[in-house]
Scaffold this active site. Sequence first.
Site, PDB file in Angstrom:
ATOM      1  N   CYS A   1     -73.218  15.093  10.250  1.00  0.00           N
ATOM      2  CA  CYS A   1     -74.265  15.547   9.323  1.00  0.00           C
ATOM      3  C   CYS A   1     -75.530  14.717   9.461  1.00  0.00           C
ATOM      4  O   CYS A   1     -76.601  15.170   9.091  1.00  0.00           O
ATOM      5  CB  CYS A   1     -73.749  15.535   7.896  1.00  0.00           C
TER       6      CYS A   1
ATOM      7  N   LYS B   1     -57.873  16.749  -0.204  1.00  0.00           N
ATOM      8  CA  LYS B   1     -57.611  17.838   0.740  1.00  0.00           C
ATOM      9  C   LYS B   1     -58.342  17.567   2.051  1.00  0.00           C
ATOM     10  O   LYS B   1     -59.568  17.625   2.107  1.00  0.00           O
ATOM     11  CB  LYS B   1     -58.089  19.181   0.191  1.00  0.00           C
TER      12      LYS B   1
ATOM     13  N   GLU C   1     -78.712  23.805  11.295  1.00  0.00           N
ATOM     14  CA  GLU C   1     -77.802  22.721  11.665  1.00  0.00           C
ATOM     15  C   GLU C   1     -76.839  23.253  12.724  1.00  0.00           C
ATOM     16  O   GLU C   1     -75.923  24.013  12.417  1.00  0.00           O
ATOM     17  CB  GLU C   1     -77.017  22.235  10.442  1.00  0.00           C
TER      18      GLU C   1
ATOM     19  N   GLU D   1     -72.032  16.375  -0.395  1.00  0.00           N
ATOM     20  CA  GLU D   1     -72.614  15.778   0.810  1.00  0.00           C
ATOM     21  C   GLU D   1     -72.589  16.888   1.847  1.00  0.00           C
ATOM     22  O   GLU D   1     -71.522  17.257   2.337  1.00  0.00           O
ATOM     23  CB  GLU D   1     -71.796  14.562   1.226  1.00  0.00           C
TER      24      GLU D   1
END
Length: 454
Positions: A262, A153, A358, A228
């Site tokens: 990331c 996906k 983040e 992750e």
Amino acid sequence: MTTTLINPATGREIREVPSATEAETDAAIEAAHDAFPAWRDVAPGERARLLRAFAAIVGDHNEELARLEVENAGHTIGNARWEAGNVRDVLTYYSATPERLVGKQIPVAGGVDITFHEPLGVVGVIVPWNFPMPIAGWGFAPALAAGNTVVLKPAEITPLTAIRIGELALEAGIPPGVFTVVPGKGSVVGNRFVTHLDVHKVVFTGSTEVGKQIMAGCAEQVKHVTLELGGKSANIVFADADVAAAAAAAPGAVFDNAGQDCCARSRILVQRSAYDEFLGRMERAVVQWRVTDPGDEASQMGPMVSAGQRDSVQRYADGATVAFQGATPDGPDTAGGFWLPAMVVESADVTEPVWREEVFGPLVAVMPFDDEDEAVALANDSDYGLSGSIFTNDLGRALRVSRGVQTGNLSVNSHSSVRYWTPFGGYKMSGLGRELGPDAPYAFTEEKNVFIAH
Ligand code: NAP
Ligand code: MG
């Protein structure tokens, strides 16, 4: 159902793409389940040959795939070519797996003991929008190589390259059902990978928040899961380093892909005696950072992927004091796009959101430190632990700090971290499990032990 895709550099519509329903997702999973026994039983040399053919056809379509990513995700053309090349290279690397997926012969009394690495079945790969091609390949290539079938996906807003790679797989001779791209919503398609009993592993890359839900869902079926997730990686610059080189490299380490990475080194720690010099040099580098139409060969940074991501990053900038920033393009073509400049904030307090959270955009926070112990403590004062960099010319310090920082991927005197030959993944809330490197295929197998009595 369809999704309307937007070119983030211009804000204009690209096209509509289908968005799978739950029934369509189930059909794709069932096709993958049906295709599994035959794919598992393809002879190792033949499966290797098919993966090399898949790699070659991806390589032949590098420019087409790269242009799709520029249009759909706003990636710079240089980066997008590298990303398509990464899919080719990761497929090539793991094409060696089928012929090398060896088990062990273990000495025991009374017989012979051998182990086998058997594929799991259907693997569901859920990909975010920040690196649609590489993150897909890191999941599907080792999974296919180990004999699994894959449903993948893409993020709802960036499906175009994955859809094209799915077509190329069929052209390369990968049998139908072995690798299927299922575009659609996370809450529909992604959630079904978690709840469907015929999916035996979920590989998820994305936010920590959704990752926790995926892990909880997989627990219901004791389903394999790799996560992750996010990062808030520290770039630690000691005064004994080549400060000019560290300052020149710092913008690329956080502003590449417009900070939507990331592994972005979004916290910079600079030893106090070098702080002013570092910041002065970094300012000159940030002013020169080329934020232009991502299709331009010289572009270093394109737009944010979406209006929502642009607004989210802007809120962090509004809540802080930006010390200096770069430029944004001002032509008519880019007027409707989701642009932000490269921004640098001096942080005085570790509780500030720009220091802790983040941001996932072109905004970096810089803070001074006094000594090695303080640098390690500040770097580790985070829920995350994905990546990081250390700039020093003292070898002992490089090793001590490398061992001291709680993070999965460190680089010394450079910012490289994701190399497909080496393991990649996070400590703490940055994730669970490792991708890439020589051992990745084993994470897509069950180890079976067989004892044969003499
Ligand atoms: P996200 O919501 O975690 O999405 C990642 C992927 O998971 C997408 O394919 C998404 O589908 C899917 N998904 C969402 N909800 C799901 C669910 N309940 N079940 C199964 N799959 C689901 O990430 P995002 O919203 O795109 O980004 C939010 C933040 O996550 C970013 O600002 C950043 O901090 C972080 N992030 C980190 C990474 C990374 O590489 N570590 C990558 C992207 C984002 P849809 O496309 O339909 O939403
Ligand atoms: Mg989301």
